[in-house]
Design a protein around this motif. Structure first.
Motif, PDB file in Angstrom:
ATOM      1  N   MET A   4       0.845  -1.196   0.000  1.00 56.05           N
ATOM      2  CA  MET A   4       0.000   0.000   0.000  1.00 56.05           C
ATOM      3  C   MET A   4       0.877   1.241   0.000  1.00 56.05           C
ATOM      4  O   MET A   4       2.044   1.201   0.354  1.00 56.05           O
ATOM      5  CB  MET A   4      -0.932   0.001   1.222  1.00 56.05           C
ATOM      6  CG  MET A   4      -0.200   0.011   2.566  1.00 56.05           C
ATOM      7  SD  MET A   4      -1.306   0.088   3.988  1.00 56.05           S
ATOM      8  CE  MET A   4      -1.793   1.793   3.950  1.00 56.05           C
ATOM      9  N   ARG A   5       0.283   2.372  -0.375  1.00 57.13           N
ATOM     10  CA  ARG A   5       1.007   3.634  -0.419  1.00 57.13           C
ATOM     11  C   ARG A   5       0.252   4.649   0.431  1.00 57.13           C
ATOM     12  O   ARG A   5      -0.964   4.806   0.296  1.00 57.13           O
ATOM     13  CB  ARG A   5       1.093   4.133  -1.869  1.00 57.13           C
ATOM     14  CG  ARG A   5       1.593   5.555  -2.019  1.00 57.13           C
ATOM     15  CD  ARG A   5       3.098   5.642  -1.760  1.00 57.13           C
ATOM     16  NE  ARG A   5       3.476   7.016  -1.583  1.00 57.13           N
ATOM     17  CZ  ARG A   5       3.637   7.865  -2.589  1.00 57.13           C
ATOM     18  NH1 ARG A   5       3.449   7.471  -3.819  1.00 57.13           N
ATOM     19  NH2 ARG A   5       4.005   9.100  -2.360  1.00 57.13           N
ATOM     20  N   ARG A  46       2.598  -3.958  15.641  1.00 57.66           N
ATOM     21  CA  ARG A  46       2.456  -4.316  14.230  1.00 57.66           C
ATOM     22  C   ARG A  46       3.770  -4.009  13.527  1.00 57.66           C
ATOM     23  O   ARG A  46       4.557  -3.160  13.967  1.00 57.66           O
ATOM     24  CB  ARG A  46       1.335  -3.506  13.573  1.00 57.66           C
ATOM     25  CG  ARG A  46      -0.036  -3.726  14.172  1.00 57.66           C
ATOM     26  CD  ARG A  46      -0.664  -5.024  13.708  1.00 57.66           C
ATOM     27  NE  ARG A  46      -1.005  -4.984  12.281  1.00 57.66           N
ATOM     28  CZ  ARG A  46      -1.462  -6.016  11.590  1.00 57.66           C
ATOM     29  NH1 ARG A  46      -1.643  -7.188  12.200  1.00 57.66           N
ATOM     30  NH2 ARG A  46      -1.749  -5.911  10.304  1.00 57.66           N
ATOM     31  N   LEU A  55       5.858  -2.836   9.978  1.00 55.05           N
ATOM     32  CA  LEU A  55       5.770  -2.075   8.732  1.00 55.05           C
ATOM     33  C   LEU A  55       7.000  -2.419   7.904  1.00 55.05           C
ATOM     34  O   LEU A  55       8.136  -2.240   8.373  1.00 55.05           O
ATOM     35  CB  LEU A  55       5.727  -0.569   9.008  1.00 55.05           C
ATOM     36  CG  LEU A  55       4.501  -0.027   9.766  1.00 55.05           C
ATOM     37  CD1 LEU A  55       4.696   1.440  10.090  1.00 55.05           C
ATOM     38  CD2 LEU A  55       3.242  -0.218   8.945  1.00 55.05           C
ATOM     39  N   ARG A  56       6.774  -2.918   6.684  1.00 53.25           N
ATOM     40  CA  ARG A  56       7.875  -3.260   5.791  1.00 53.25           C
ATOM     41  C   ARG A  56       7.738  -2.472   4.496  1.00 53.25           C
ATOM     42  O   ARG A  56       6.652  -2.404   3.920  1.00 53.25           O
ATOM     43  CB  ARG A  56       7.874  -4.759   5.472  1.00 53.25           C
ATOM     44  CG  ARG A  56       8.263  -5.667   6.632  1.00 53.25           C
ATOM     45  CD  ARG A  56       8.158  -7.121   6.195  1.00 53.25           C
ATOM     46  NE  ARG A  56       8.534  -8.058   7.238  1.00 53.25           N
ATOM     47  CZ  ARG A  56       9.772  -8.540   7.402  1.00 53.25           C
ATOM     48  NH1 ARG A  56      10.742  -8.160   6.580  1.00 53.25           N
ATOM     49  NH2 ARG A  56      10.034  -9.400   8.367  1.00 53.25           N
ATOM     50  N   TRP A  57       8.861  -1.885   4.059  1.00 50.33           N
ATOM     51  CA  TRP A  57       8.858  -1.086   2.841  1.00 50.33           C
ATOM     52  C   TRP A  57       9.427  -1.895   1.680  1.00 50.33           C
ATOM     53  O   TRP A  57      10.407  -2.642   1.845  1.00 50.33           O
ATOM     54  CB  TRP A  57       9.674   0.188   3.034  1.00 50.33           C
ATOM     55  CG  TRP A  57       8.890   1.228   3.771  1.00 50.33           C
ATOM     56  CD1 TRP A  57       8.154   2.234   3.250  1.00 50.33           C
ATOM     57  CD2 TRP A  57       8.768   1.342   5.197  1.00 50.33           C
ATOM     58  NE1 TRP A  57       7.561   2.971   4.247  1.00 50.33           N
ATOM     59  CE2 TRP A  57       7.920   2.443   5.453  1.00 50.33           C
ATOM     60  CE3 TRP A  57       9.267   0.607   6.280  1.00 50.33           C
ATOM     61  CZ2 TRP A  57       7.581   2.844   6.736  1.00 50.33           C
ATOM     62  CZ3 TRP A  57       8.918   0.997   7.555  1.00 50.33           C
ATOM     63  CH2 TRP A  57       8.092   2.108   7.779  1.00 50.33           C
ATOM     64  N   THR A  58       8.834  -1.717   0.515  1.00 56.91           N
ATOM     65  CA  THR A  58       9.271  -2.412  -0.687  1.00 56.91           C
ATOM     66  C   THR A  58      10.533  -1.754  -1.218  1.00 56.91           C
ATOM     67  O   THR A  58      10.602  -0.523  -1.321  1.00 56.91           O
ATOM     68  CB  THR A  58       8.179  -2.370  -1.772  1.00 56.91           C
ATOM     69  OG1 THR A  58       6.974  -2.912  -1.221  1.00 56.91           O
ATOM     70  CG2 THR A  58       8.596  -3.156  -2.995  1.00 56.91           C
ATOM     71  N   ASP A  95       6.281   2.288  -1.163  1.00 57.11           N
ATOM     72  CA  ASP A  95       5.165   1.445  -0.745  1.00 57.11           C
ATOM     73  C   ASP A  95       5.555   0.615   0.481  1.00 57.11           C
ATOM     74  O   ASP A  95       6.701   0.209   0.629  1.00 57.11           O
ATOM     75  CB  ASP A  95       4.743   0.505  -1.868  1.00 57.11           C
ATOM     76  CG  ASP A  95       4.204   1.260  -3.075  1.00 57.11           C
ATOM     77  OD1 ASP A  95       3.813   2.423  -2.891  1.00 57.11           O
ATOM     78  OD2 ASP A  95       4.206   0.697  -4.176  1.00 57.11           O
ATOM     79  N   PHE A  96       4.582   0.366   1.351  1.00 58.02           N
ATOM     80  CA  PHE A  96       4.871  -0.455   2.518  1.00 58.02           C
ATOM     81  C   PHE A  96       3.664  -1.335   2.835  1.00 58.02           C
ATOM     82  O   PHE A  96       2.543  -1.091   2.391  1.00 58.02           O
ATOM     83  CB  PHE A  96       5.227   0.399   3.730  1.00 58.02           C
ATOM     84  CG  PHE A  96       4.102   1.212   4.290  1.00 58.02           C
ATOM     85  CD1 PHE A  96       3.286   0.709   5.287  1.00 58.02           C
ATOM     86  CD2 PHE A  96       3.850   2.498   3.825  1.00 58.02           C
ATOM     87  CE1 PHE A  96       2.252   1.443   5.814  1.00 58.02           C
ATOM     88  CE2 PHE A  96       2.817   3.246   4.345  1.00 58.02           C
ATOM     89  CZ  PHE A  96       2.013   2.723   5.339  1.00 58.02           C
ATOM     90  N   GLU A  97       3.928  -2.372   3.611  1.00 55.24           N
ATOM     91  CA  GLU A  97       2.885  -3.300   4.028  1.00 55.24           C
ATOM     92  C   GLU A  97       2.888  -3.398   5.543  1.00 55.24           C
ATOM     93  O   GLU A  97       3.946  -3.412   6.180  1.00 55.24           O
ATOM     94  CB  GLU A  97       3.117  -4.687   3.427  1.00 55.24           C
ATOM     95  CG  GLU A  97       2.975  -4.739   1.911  1.00 55.24           C
ATOM     96  CD  GLU A  97       3.180  -6.142   1.359  1.00 55.24           C
ATOM     97  OE1 GLU A  97       3.518  -7.028   2.175  1.00 55.24           O
ATOM     98  OE2 GLU A  97       3.009  -6.336   0.153  1.00 55.24           O
ATOM     99  N   SER A  98       1.694  -3.470   6.107  1.00 51.72           N
ATOM    100  CA  SER A  98       1.534  -3.633   7.546  1.00 51.72           C
ATOM    101  C   SER A  98       1.118  -5.064   7.836  1.00 51.72           C
ATOM    102  O   SER A  98       0.312  -5.655   7.108  1.00 51.72           O
ATOM    103  CB  SER A  98       0.480  -2.663   8.074  1.00 51.72           C
ATOM    104  OG  SER A  98       0.256  -2.861   9.450  1.00 51.72           O
ATOM    105  N   GLY A  99       1.677  -5.621   8.908  1.00 49.13           N
ATOM    106  CA  GLY A  99       1.350  -7.002   9.242  1.00 49.13           C
ATOM    107  C   GLY A  99       1.717  -7.312  10.673  1.00 49.13           C
ATOM    108  O   GLY A  99       2.147  -6.442  11.438  1.00 49.13           O
TER     109      GLY A  99
END
Length: 690
Positions: free
Chosen positions: A1-2, A188, A190-193, A198-202
């Motif tokens: 996501m952005r 949680r 947060l990882r950035w591409t 863009d990053f993803e939360s998990g």
């Protein structure tokens, strides 16, 4: 996501954040600012400092030198909040830009290098923020660098700054494997591409769950120790809820009892969105700040940060642009509308505001009004200077202006061609108007025009600005430091009679003065006269005369500081005494007292931190000794040596090129002011008078 900034839904003072980015040179302030603008959608292409394409480093000299020179204001929106952000310089020569910015800001993000930790100028700007009571959060940048370590950087923050760091993130990966963070508040990840924003939360990655749990526990314990409400919940439940932890972190930040610490790599676009969330969550809005205080009719008044209050604003920066003279304002109370009339509290003049602009570095957007909490620029003001209060004509008030640093280095300047002399004078006047830390004066002995500033680079930039901006070829002499004279041993019972009779009313004043040294570089005056022998208004005139005498001391005509003058006795004449006569008596009496005192010459000292390869330490130490440097510390860090020394400022001219030569271009150094110190007799004898 952005992540993108949402449109601003309100201009309420509760939905505004006014913050500055503070740091040492090359810690990444401008890159962070650029990434914030990109993450919020204010710009659609990221610029780079090394390419000279960033929004805030728009001046040609900033792009050529690769450093921030002038504080630049930008605006963006995030999560329904309007963010006014000022990217401040990190070089010590431009610390006055930082000072003026901090005067009008509500909060700040302090940036630290993950390898170097707290550097000299980091500490300097931190202390500046302490003086202004500005709440801060910290961002440990460059976690992707070799040797980067969050815990080491946090330890230096605790040790060097004397604060309690509240670390709310855990890095995922180290050095070039750094890919994201674990948020210890929400637990949680947060990882950035790679290669994008863009990053993803998990969920927290399995290998980090134990460590993240341990650090969350330490964070809760530290917060509970500092916050009474959190302590009550922690004692009852042995843990803190996310909501309680967030509220406690905000309150501790506002009180200055703790500093929230985040981390990331701005250059790799990692960590910017959580930083923006932290700005909104933890730093104050204008509505959170106490009412601003000012003076009106000799009494203190308050103005609340409310658009309905009488208008009050402080001008903190003035620049000349091709489209007109821009005056930057922080609006503290009330509402300013386009075309409105404001009172210049310094001159008593009313002026009309032609345009109100939302500033985006060197680009501007017209606005119809500015309300309490806003930072804007206006066009149309002719007399306002940095530090001027602008207010409603019917409700005058004078706000405390930013302090202006005293110049320590001077150069003589003259036009390359006689025909350009007038243009040079005009350019110098405009420079001093834009930057109050630059002082222009004419030397009474030589007739030369002297430009004084905060350092060698400061003056280089000013002279180059005249050349580029005004098209005037300038010839500058070798820099000279600003020496001071002080009293080493004073005199007591100095009697001075000022008698003048040349027809008509005469002048008579009789004063008795004691002069003694002070430990700090300041001037104090007091009167111990009893029985009304010298009325209070005449005593104030004596003080004014003494201040006149401080302009030039007996050793070399340098300003005098570090003394206390006491008026112990005196006499008046029923007809011939006046304030003018007692002012003259104070001036001439103190001059005579200084000639009879034992005087000492003072010079500015700089604390120098030098980073050099270990094989060049001996050569660098020898060079510092030759420059009258006193080494105060030496440490080894990752194959380099860090040397700290106190060196007279006069001995540092040309040091950058000498250091590069002795270290094959691998040595760097930074400086910060370290006060004044006596000049050795062997050196003082060779100095020319002013």
């Amino acid at each position: 996501m952005r992540a993108n900034g949402r449109p601003l839904t309100t201009t309420s003072p509760t939905a505004v954040r006014n913050l500055g980015i503070l740091a040492h040179v090359d810690a990444g302030k401008t890159t962070i600012t650029e990434r914030i603008l990109f993450a919020t959608g204010a710009i659609h292409k990221r610029g780079e400092v090394h390419h000279g394409t960033t929004v805030t480093d728009y001046d040609p000299q900033e792009r050529d030198r690769g450093i921030t020179i002038f504080a630049a204001a930008v605006s963006c929106t995030w999560g329904g909040h309007h963010v006014n952000l000022i990217d401040t310089p990190g070089h010590v020569d431009f610390s006055d830009e930082v000072e003026r910015s901090l005067r009008v800001l509500d909060g700040a993000v302090a940036v630290f290098d993950a390898v170097a930790g707290v550097e000299p100028q980091s500490e300097t700007v931190w202390r500046q923020a302490d003086r202004h009571g500005v709440p801060r959060i910290a961002f440990v940048n460059k976690l992707d660098r070799a040797g980067a370590d969050l815990d080491t950087a946090v330890a230096s923050i605790r040790r060097r700054l004397g604060v309690v760091p509240l670390v709310v993130q855990l890095p995922i990966g180290q050095e070039d494997a750094f890919t994201g963070v674990v948020d210890l508040v929400t637990m949680r990840s947060l990882r950035w591409t790679a290669g994008s924003a863009d990053f993803e939360s998990g969920p927290v990655p399995e290998p980090l769950r134990e460590e993240a749990g341990r650090r969350r526990g330490l964070l809760e314990e530290t917060v509970a120790e500092l916050h009474a409400g959190a302590l009550e919940e922690f004692c009852a439940d042995s843990a803190l809820s996310d909501g309680t932890l967030t509220r406690a972190l905000r309150e501790l930040t506002l009180r200055g009892d703790g500093v929230v610490v985040l981390c990331g790599s701005a250059y790799r676009n990692r960590g910017i969105e959580p930083l923006l969330d932290a700005v909104v969550a933890y730093l104050p809005a204008p509505a959170d700040m106490p009412p601003v205080r000012g003076m009106a009719d000799g009494s203190e008044q308050e103005r609340a940060p409310d658009p309905a209050e009488p208008f009050a604003a402080l001008a903190f920066k003035v620049t000349a642009t091709p489209t007109g003279r821009l005056t930057y304002l922080r609006v503290y109370a009330g509402t300013l509308r386009k075309g409105g009339t404001v009172l210049d509290a310094a001159t008593g003049r009313t002026e009309r505001v032609g345009r109100i602009l939302r500033v985006q570095a060197d680009r501007h957007e017209d606005r119809e009004e500015a309300v309490a909490g806003d930072i804007v620029a206006v066009i149309g003001l002719k007399s306002a200077r940095a530090g001027t209060t602008l207010c409603a004509p019917g409700a005058p008030v004078v706000l405390e202006p930013p302090t202006v640093a005293e110049p320590v280095v001077s150069v003589a300047v003259e036009a390359g061609q006689n025909a350009d002399t007038g243009r040079l004078a005009s350019a110098l006047a405009r420079l001093a108007e834009e930057d109050p830390s630059l002082v222009v004066r004419s030397d009474p002995e030589t007739g030369q025009t002297v430009l004084s500033g905060l350092g060698e680079l400061h003056l280089e930039v000013a002279v180059e600005k005249i050349r580029r901006g005004h098209g005037v070829e300038v010839v500058a002499g070798r820099p000279q430091v600003s020496y001071r004279e002080t009293v080493a041993r004073g005199v007591t019972g100095l009697v001075h009679r000022h008698v003048k009779q040349d027809g008509g009313a005469g002048q008579f004043a009789h004063v008795v003065l004691d002069v003694e040294p002070l430990e700090e570089p300041a001037f104090e005056f007091r009167s111990t006269v009893v029985g009304g022998r010298v009325p209070q208004e005449y005593a104030r005139a004596v003080e004014a005369g003494c201040r006149d005498a401080l302009a030039a001391g007996p050793l070399g005509g340098y300003p005098v500081t570090g003394l206390r003058v006491t008026l112990t006795d005196g006499a008046t004449h029923s007809k011939d005494s006046s304030e003018m006569a007692f002012r003259a008596a104070g001036r001439f009496g103190l001059r005579e007292a200084l000639r009879l005192s034992t005087m000492e010459l003072l010079e500015p000292i700089a604390e120098v931190t030098v980073n050099v390869p270990e094989d060049a330490v001996g050569s660098v130490l020898g060079d510092l000794a030759a420059r009258r440097g006193r080494v105060s510390g030496q440490a080894a860090e990752a194959g380099t040596a860090v040397i700290t020394a106190a060196v007279p400022l006069a001995e540092l001219f040309g040091y950058a090129s000498r250091l590069r030569g002795r270290t094959q271009g691998r040595g760097v150094f930074t400086t910060r002011p370290a006060g004044l110190a006596p000049v050795p007799a062997s050196v003082a004898g060779a100095l020319p008078g002013r």
